[in-house]
Scaffold this active site. Structure first.
Site, PDB file in Angstrom:
ATOM      1  N   CYS A 107      19.635 -19.329 -12.792  1.00 22.39           N
ATOM      2  CA  CYS A 107      19.967 -18.535 -11.653  1.00 22.39           C
ATOM      3  C   CYS A 107      20.360 -17.135 -12.129  1.00 22.39           C
ATOM      4  O   CYS A 107      20.443 -16.673 -13.250  1.00 22.39           O
ATOM      5  CB  CYS A 107      21.233 -19.165 -10.971  1.00 22.39           C
ATOM      6  SG  CYS A 107      22.730 -19.366 -11.938  1.00 22.39           S
TER       7      CYS A 107
ATOM      8  N   SER B 162      22.758 -24.951 -15.993  1.00 19.38           N
ATOM      9  CA  SER B 162      22.038 -23.749 -15.269  1.00 19.38           C
ATOM     10  C   SER B 162      22.402 -22.685 -16.014  1.00 19.38           C
ATOM     11  O   SER B 162      23.592 -22.171 -16.091  1.00 19.38           O
ATOM     12  CB  SER B 162      22.688 -23.586 -13.715  1.00 19.38           C
ATOM     13  OG  SER B 162      22.073 -22.511 -13.254  1.00 19.38           O
TER      14      SER B 162
ATOM     15  N   LYS C 247     -13.261   3.405 -16.378  1.00 12.98           N
ATOM     16  CA  LYS C 247     -14.286   4.119 -15.876  1.00 12.98           C
ATOM     17  C   LYS C 247     -15.367   3.955 -16.401  1.00 12.98           C
ATOM     18  O   LYS C 247     -16.620   3.805 -15.920  1.00 12.98           O
ATOM     19  CB  LYS C 247     -13.606   5.518 -15.667  1.00 12.98           C
ATOM     20  CG  LYS C 247     -14.188   6.633 -14.646  1.00 12.98           C
ATOM     21  CD  LYS C 247     -13.588   7.839 -14.802  1.00 12.98           C
ATOM     22  CE  LYS C 247     -12.140   7.835 -14.129  1.00 12.98           C
ATOM     23  NZ  LYS C 247     -11.403   9.087 -14.322  1.00 12.98           N
TER      24      LYS C 247
ATOM     25  N   ARG D   4     -13.577  13.520 -18.299  1.00 14.56           N
ATOM     26  CA  ARG D   4     -12.984  12.557 -17.384  1.00 14.56           C
ATOM     27  C   ARG D   4     -12.097  11.670 -18.182  1.00 14.56           C
ATOM     28  O   ARG D   4     -12.701  11.084 -19.162  1.00 14.56           O
ATOM     29  CB  ARG D   4     -13.728  11.694 -16.448  1.00 14.56           C
ATOM     30  CG  ARG D   4     -14.806  12.604 -15.782  1.00 14.56           C
ATOM     31  CD  ARG D   4     -15.802  11.762 -14.697  1.00 14.56           C
ATOM     32  NE  ARG D   4     -14.985  10.978 -13.754  1.00 14.56           N
ATOM     33  CZ  ARG D   4     -15.592  10.155 -12.832  1.00 14.56           C
ATOM     34  NH1 ARG D   4     -16.721   9.662 -13.075  1.00 14.56           N
ATOM     35  NH2 ARG D   4     -14.825   9.777 -11.884  1.00 14.56           N
TER      36      ARG D   4
ATOM     37  N   TYR E 205      13.738 -25.988 -12.799  1.00 20.47           N
ATOM     38  CA  TYR E 205      13.647 -25.143 -11.925  1.00 20.47           C
ATOM     39  C   TYR E 205      14.219 -23.735 -11.980  1.00 20.47           C
ATOM     40  O   TYR E 205      14.920 -23.498 -13.057  1.00 20.47           O
ATOM     41  CB  TYR E 205      14.530 -25.495 -10.703  1.00 20.47           C
ATOM     42  CG  TYR E 205      15.963 -25.359 -10.697  1.00 20.47           C
ATOM     43  CD1 TYR E 205      16.793 -24.321 -10.340  1.00 20.47           C
ATOM     44  CD2 TYR E 205      16.766 -26.648 -11.374  1.00 20.47           C
ATOM     45  CE1 TYR E 205      17.969 -24.460 -10.585  1.00 20.47           C
ATOM     46  CE2 TYR E 205      17.969 -26.649 -11.582  1.00 20.47           C
ATOM     47  CZ  TYR E 205      18.873 -25.506 -11.047  1.00 20.47           C
ATOM     48  OH  TYR E 205      20.217 -25.486 -11.385  1.00 20.47           O
TER      49      TYR E 205
ATOM     50  N   HIS F 286      24.909  -0.995  -8.206  1.00 16.86           N
ATOM     51  CA  HIS F 286      25.446  -1.921  -7.162  1.00 16.86           C
ATOM     52  C   HIS F 286      24.532  -1.953  -5.993  1.00 16.86           C
ATOM     53  O   HIS F 286      24.226  -2.972  -5.339  1.00 16.86           O
ATOM     54  CB  HIS F 286      26.834  -1.579  -6.945  1.00 16.86           C
ATOM     55  CG  HIS F 286      27.649  -2.281  -5.669  1.00 16.86           C
ATOM     56  ND1 HIS F 286      27.470  -1.963  -4.482  1.00 16.86           N
ATOM     57  CD2 HIS F 286      28.224  -3.377  -5.843  1.00 16.86           C
ATOM     58  CE1 HIS F 286      28.183  -2.762  -3.812  1.00 16.86           C
ATOM     59  NE2 HIS F 286      28.546  -3.649  -4.607  1.00 16.86           N
TER      60      HIS F 286
ATOM     61  N   GLY G 114      -4.547   8.868 -11.163  1.00 16.44           N
ATOM     62  CA  GLY G 114      -4.060  10.274 -10.915  1.00 16.44           C
ATOM     63  C   GLY G 114      -3.000  10.779 -12.139  1.00 16.44           C
ATOM     64  O   GLY G 114      -2.229  11.890 -12.209  1.00 16.44           O
TER      65      GLY G 114
ATOM     66  N   MET H 250      -3.761  10.774 -15.593  1.00 10.56           N
ATOM     67  CA  MET H 250      -4.280  11.773 -16.658  1.00 10.56           C
ATOM     68  C   MET H 250      -5.079  12.622 -16.063  1.00 10.56           C
ATOM     69  O   MET H 250      -5.074  12.939 -14.836  1.00 10.56           O
ATOM     70  CB  MET H 250      -4.799  10.795 -17.732  1.00 10.56           C
ATOM     71  CG  MET H 250      -3.965   9.909 -18.390  1.00 10.56           C
ATOM     72  SD  MET H 250      -4.749   9.023 -19.597  1.00 10.56           S
ATOM     73  CE  MET H 250      -5.884   7.992 -18.373  1.00 10.56           C
TER      74      MET H 250
ATOM     75  N   ARG I   3     -14.128   0.763  -8.847  1.00 13.47           N
ATOM     76  CA  ARG I   3     -13.081  -0.239  -9.904  1.00 13.47           C
ATOM     77  C   ARG I   3     -12.670  -0.967  -8.856  1.00 13.47           C
ATOM     78  O   ARG I   3     -12.823  -0.757  -7.497  1.00 13.47           O
ATOM     79  CB  ARG I   3     -12.188   0.964 -10.337  1.00 13.47           C
ATOM     80  CG  ARG I   3     -11.310   1.476  -9.438  1.00 13.47           C
ATOM     81  CD  ARG I   3     -10.293   2.340 -10.056  1.00 13.47           C
ATOM     82  NE  ARG I   3      -9.729   3.355  -9.038  1.00 13.47           N
ATOM     83  CZ  ARG I   3      -9.258   4.788  -9.237  1.00 13.47           C
ATOM     84  NH1 ARG I   3      -8.883   4.893 -10.363  1.00 13.47           N
ATOM     85  NH2 ARG I   3      -8.870   5.362  -8.293  1.00 13.47           N
TER      86      ARG I   3
HETATM   87  P1  ADP Z   1      -9.355  10.093 -11.605  1.00 15.52           P
HETATM   88  O1  ADP Z   1      -9.225   9.158 -12.679  1.00 15.52           O
HETATM   89  O2  ADP Z   1      -7.890  10.938 -11.358  1.00 15.52           O
HETATM   90  O3  ADP Z   1      -9.944   9.635 -10.440  1.00 15.52           O
HETATM   91  P2  ADP Z   1     -11.937  11.412 -12.126  1.00 15.52           P
HETATM   92  O4  ADP Z   1     -12.404  11.483 -13.609  1.00 15.52           O
HETATM   93  O5  ADP Z   1     -12.407  10.147 -11.251  1.00 15.52           O
HETATM   94  O6  ADP Z   1     -10.456  11.290 -12.174  1.00 15.52           O
HETATM   95  O7  ADP Z   1     -12.164  12.781 -11.463  1.00 15.52           O
HETATM   96  C1  ADP Z   1     -11.710  13.615 -10.535  1.00 15.52           C
HETATM   97  C2  ADP Z   1     -12.455  13.772  -9.140  1.00 15.52           C
HETATM   98  O8  ADP Z   1     -13.768  14.479  -9.785  1.00 15.52           O
HETATM   99  C3  ADP Z   1     -13.149  12.623  -8.503  1.00 15.52           C
HETATM  100  O9  ADP Z   1     -13.075  12.823  -7.313  1.00 15.52           O
HETATM  101  C4  ADP Z   1     -14.456  12.574  -9.133  1.00 15.52           C
HETATM  102  O10 ADP Z   1     -15.450  11.869  -7.996  1.00 15.52           O
HETATM  103  C5  ADP Z   1     -14.847  13.956  -9.368  1.00 15.52           C
HETATM  104  N1  ADP Z   1     -15.907  14.042 -10.354  1.00 15.52           N
HETATM  105  C6  ADP Z   1     -15.879  13.664 -11.757  1.00 15.52           C
HETATM  106  N2  ADP Z   1     -16.837  13.814 -12.530  1.00 15.52           N
HETATM  107  C7  ADP Z   1     -17.894  14.311 -11.710  1.00 15.52           C
HETATM  108  C8  ADP Z   1     -19.084  14.670 -11.807  1.00 15.52           C
HETATM  109  N3  ADP Z   1     -19.761  14.579 -12.818  1.00 15.52           N
HETATM  110  N4  ADP Z   1     -19.914  15.309 -10.730  1.00 15.52           N
HETATM  111  C9  ADP Z   1     -19.163  15.548  -9.536  1.00 15.52           C
HETATM  112  N5  ADP Z   1     -17.802  14.963  -9.323  1.00 15.52           N
HETATM  113  C10 ADP Z   1     -17.324  14.381 -10.363  1.00 15.52           C
HETATM  114 MG    MG Z   2     -11.497   8.801 -10.025  1.00 13.39          MG
END
Ligand code: ADP
Ligand code: MG
Ligand code: MG
Length: 914
Positions: free
Chosen positions: A860, A793, A45, A113, A880, A476, A122, A124, A357
């Site tokens: 195998c 094998s 990020k 973040r 193989y 199983h 999602g 962390m 990303r």
């Molecule tokens: P994740 O890695 O779980 O996507 P993010 O760090 O990207 O978490 O953030 C979660 C949400 O918060 C995302 O929808 C992101 O766009 C929003 N967000 C993060 N930073 C800002 C910011 N500075 N201003 C507005 N929205 C933000």
């Molecule tokens: Mg995000």
């Protein structure tokens, strides 16, 4: 796509270069300290934010605290420089914005973040609106002239901070929120009026006080430091740990922390927030794809509270913003040369980019995008080969659920044991499955069991999908269904399977025999009702084209494990270049044969045994005939009888029960006469440890007539095929050899029978006699064994069992503890243990080839279809790998990637020696 490759040099160790570590990297005002290549340091990020800033895109400014700080945090001593550099960076940010964090008439608010090197969606935590407190919220209300917005932002902060930093259960916040929302009689969050929001804030603060014994922190800097540390800690939460384990991500990488000025999508009807993809991540179609919500913040779009709008709506509602977004994302895709997954926010009609990303995608999409991008000149054909993960190709071979436009109820989530989809009517026993299949009562059947046993095979065979409430990824049910290419959800612990009452109870529902459910074996979901499915597409033109790039690159040959002509045909359809393992015993379980097999086993002397074997001979010959025809001139490896004999007999306990029942009720029943000697023989054959008992080549040595019969069936079939113009290539494999003497004994029988048959029929065929190496002693004496064996094998399932001294069927009793404590990174039966078992394979190959330079060597077993293991086999120079038909595409792609990687990085210097 290189998720599995962990950069050890940067993981876990401090920077040892002479320049002092730089802990904090700023971005904003059109330039950044870092750039997009610095994922190790800045996380994905942070690197993305830096890169976008450098490219002049509208990114709210901020700074990134690098991953080394998180590693220091894990080690327990964070350098004081982290705090110092953070304060300096905050200073710069405040100057750039002309604001102060949480202070004054126009307070600066930030998001905190998480963001590691590999995206862990999602897993962390992130905190928004940080800096707000009782005073700043009033300033914000006044400044924006929008008290609803200000209080909404503050209540969100307390909720997120409470949950993430202070460990106050999320549910308790939600309860307060929902209670007041209900009382106010509003449907959507944004309809709540300032007074109601204020009341929520008061209740939230009370909750924090009650749960933590402290007040919600009012100091903006105090909030910042606590939030930063909580993000460091979130690297170690259970979700994140599990995700890393599944995706082979190193636990020591750590996360970076991004602190970024807030932009507000919840400012009113002219603001909004959204997520999108530059191409469709499900199908790969080259269309702009995404969703957004007006007057919303952060995760609102994905939380499902309000139904988001399709991004195409934005084109109508805000054409300028839409065009700008398209132009930016198009530019990003060209820049990164891959499909992008992005987040944006619109504040008062102005667009901001918050993340970009490389987007995650299905296998279907991955192939399509790779092909399109080659056509568009964005990437080369070689690069395209790396744009698809080998496991993803499975998507083409299994049906999928159609979920679009459906309202689905997920009843439970179990283990994604065998991918694909299954929709059908449930039954609770294998017999019922067979019965309802045969009489046509149910068209598609889902077999629901506590767990399955070998006796359920017939029922599994006719079922479309299997659901079990117990058992793991190597249970199983899981292993068998993967071999069959059949959908399976295993270990769905929330399901109560009452086999007695024939009921499935889950989430307050009771499902009875004949009720419909849907399974998604790719995600492990159990879904109520009858969803529609999309069939498998092995001849998809995109796939065919992609594989035509893949195959010429690889050096490893890929064969399939197939026991019957039907599987062999399937295997050829999926590109098998031979059969690497035909388990002859599978032919004996069929209903018309098991009787003869039992008679053979129950025979007290050689004469009777030969009689019984005579009956089996024509059947076995017919099987081989079909197999050789299906494979034409491709090699076919046939393994002589391997399993312990008791597997063909009824269970001792079952017999005891049946006999005592008959003795009580019908003491004169003729059946008793049949059952008593059967029980006696079963008792005689009983072994304390059958896995290490009378099995493998030991059977053919104790009862040479078995090997004779099997060899005769093989050669008679081969000669018959050849005399009709065919060209069979036989490799006869002796299982479970531990010494050259065993090999010599069995090879002599095979060669003698061959000579007899050739003489009788006046026709010969080429064949080889070789062995499975599946005992450590065989690996250690491979140079000797190769004097007799013309090929090796590696049976890596048994070799793993015997090397570790762990039974595959019992590993589930402790595997979870081993994984949890990091003793095993993964199940050694799923991914080859390269350091131990792999070393034996490597060493035995070298020893064998020392004796016989062009010894043909393969593996195998389950590992033949596991990408990491396939790459290892390439590296150590095997000829193989052989895998189940449904893993063939995966193995072909993994082998090609391994060959290309070698060209790019040079051969592995360690692989030549051992
Ligand atoms: P994740 O890695 O779980 O996507 P993010 O760090 O990207 O978490 O953030 C979660 C949400 O918060 C995302 O929808 C992101 O766009 C929003 N967000 C993060 N930073 C800002 C910011 N500075 N201003 C507005 N929205 C933000
Ligand atoms: Mg995000
Ligand atoms: Mg074996």
């Amino acid at each position: 796509m290189t998720q599995g490759v962990v950069d050890q040099a940067s993981a876990g160790k401090a920077d040892t270069t002479s320049t002092p570590t730089k802990y904090v990297y700023s971005f904003g005002g059109g330039k950044a300290d870092g750039n997009g290549r610095m994922k190790d340091v800045l996380g994905g990020k942070g690197a993305g934010l830096a890169e976008m800033t450098n490219a002049g895109l509208p990114v709210p400014p901020g700074f990134t605290i690098q991953t080394e700080s998180c590693r220091e945090y894990m080690r327990g001593s964070v350098s004081p420089k982290v705090d110092a550099e953070m304060h300096a960076a905050l200073d710069r940010l405040e100057k750039l914005q002309g604001q102060k964090l949480g202070t004054g008439e126009n307070p600066l608010l930030v998001s905190v973040r998480s963001g590691a090197k590999f995206s862990m969606p999602g897993m962390m935590d992130t905190i928004l609106n940080l800096g707000l407190n009782d005073k700043a919220v009033e300033a914000l209300a006044k400044l924006s002239n929008n008290p609803r917005f200000a209080y909404d932002s503050y209540r969100r902060l307390i909720q997120m901070f409470g949950d993430v930093v202070l460990d106050v259960p999320k549910k308790k916040f939600e309860h307060i929120f929902d209670t007041i929302k209900e009382r106010e009689g509003v449907k959507f969050d944004y309809e709540l009026q300032p007074d109601a929001l204020k009341e929520i804030i008061v209740e939230y603060k009370k909750l924090v006080r009650k749960e933590t014994g402290k007040d919600f922190p009012q100091g903006p800097l105090d909030q910042l430091v606590q939030a930063r540390d909580a993000v460091f800690r979130s690297w170690q939460n259970d979700r994140a740990k599990t995700y890393r384990r599944i995706n082979h991500i190193d636990d020591w990488l750590g996360t970076a922390v991004n602190v970024q000025a807030m932009v507000f999508g919840n400012l009113g009807e002219n603001s909004g927030t959204g997520v999108g993809f530059t191409r469709n991540p499900a199908t790969g179609e080259h269309v702009f794809f995404g969703e957004y919500l007006m007057n919303a913040q952060g995760e609102d779009v994905v939380s499902g509270v309000r139904t988001p709008l399709s991004i195409s709506e934005l084109e109508r509602a805000m054409p300028k913003v839409y065009d700008h977004l398209r132009a930016i994302t198009w530019k990003m895709e060209k820049h990164y040369r891959d499909m992008q997954d992005f987040e944006f926010t619109i504040q008062d009609g102005k667009l901001y980019m918050l993340q970009t990303r490389n987007g995650k995608r299905t296998g279907l999409a991955a192939v399509r995008i790779a092909i399109d991008m080659v056509r568009e000149g964005l990437i080369t054909q070689e690069e395209a080969i790396f744009r698809v993960e080998p496991n993803q190709l499975y998507d083409f071979l299994v049906p999928r659920l159609i979920e679009k436009g459906e309202k689905i109820e997920v009843l439970a989530t179990g283990l994604p044991a065998s991918p694909g989809a299954a929709v059908g009517q449930i039954v609770f026993t294998a017999e019922d499955a067979v019965k309802f299949h045969a009489n046509g009562a149910y068209r598609t059947i889902i077999l629901v069991r506590g767990e399955t046993t070998p006796e359920d095979i017939a029922g599994m065979e006719v079922a479309t999908g299997i659901l079990t409430s117990r058992g793991g990824m190597t249970s199983h049910a899981a292993v068998v269904t993967r071999g069959m290419g059949k959908c399976c959800v295993a270990g769905a612990g929330d399901c109560t399977v009452d086999e007695h009452a024939k009921e499935l109870r889950v989430k307050g529902h009771t499902f009875k025999q004949g009720d419909w459910i849907s399974l998604d074996g790719t995600t492990g979901r159990v879904i109520a009702g009858q969803l529609k499915t999309l069939p498998a597409q092995p001849d998809d033109p995109d796939l065919v084209k992609f594989m035509s790039w893949v195959d010429p690159v690889r050096k490893l040959r890929i064969r399939a494990n197939a026991d019957v002509p039907r599987d062999a045909k399937q295997a050829r359809l999926f590109g098998a270049e031979g059969i690497g393992l035909c388990r002859t015993e599978h032919m004996f379980f069929a209903e018309d044969r098991i009787g003869h097999m039992r008679t053979m086993i129950l025979s007290e002397n050689e004469k009777d045994r030969r009689e019984a074997l005579k009956k089996l001979l024509p059947m076995q010959r017919a099987d081989f005939l079909g197999l050789f025809k299906a494979m034409e001139s491709l090699p076919v490896t046939i393994r002589l009888l391997d399993p312990p004999l008791h597997e063909f007999l009824p269970q001792r306990e079952d017999l005891l029960v049946e006999i005592s029942h008959l003795e009580d009720t019908k003491p004169r029943s003729p059946k008793l006469k049949e059952l008593r000697p059967l029980l006696a023989r079963v008792q005689e054959l009983h072994e304390t440890n059958p896995m290490l008992g009378l099995r493998g080549c030991r059977l053919g040595i104790a009862f040479p007539e078995i090997t004779e019969m099997q060899s005769r069936a093989i050669f008679e079939a081969a000669v018959a095929v050849k005399s009709k113009g065919g060209d069979p290539h036989l490799e006869i494999m002796v299982p479970l050899i531990g010494s050259i003497e065993e090999m010599r004994n069995q090879a002599a029988i095979v060669r003698r029978v061959a000579a007899d048959v050739f003489k009788e029929k006046g026709e010969t065929v080429d064949f080889m006699v070789g062995t499975m190496i599946e005992l450590p002693r065989a690996a250690l004496t491979a140079d000797q064994i190769a004097e007799e064996a013309e090929f090796f094998s590696f049976g890596t399932n048994d070799l793993t069992q015997t090397t570790f001294g762990i039974s595959r069927d019992d590993i589930n009793h402790f595997l979870p503890s081993y994984i949890k404590q990091g003793i095993f990174k993964q199940d050694p039966f799923a991914t080859l243990d390269q350091a131990g078992v792999g070393l034996l394979v490597k060493m035995a190959t070298a020893k064998g080839r020392n004796t016989r330079p062009n010894l043909k060597v393969g593996i195998c077993g389950e590992h033949g279809g596991d990408p990491e293991s396939v790459k290892f086999c390439h590296k150590i120079g095997l000829n193989y790998v052989s895998c189940s038909p449904f893993r063939l595409l995966t193995a072909r792609l993994a082998a090609a990637q391994a060959a290309l990687q070698e060209i790019q990085t040079g051969p592995d210097i360690h692989s030549g020696t051992c």
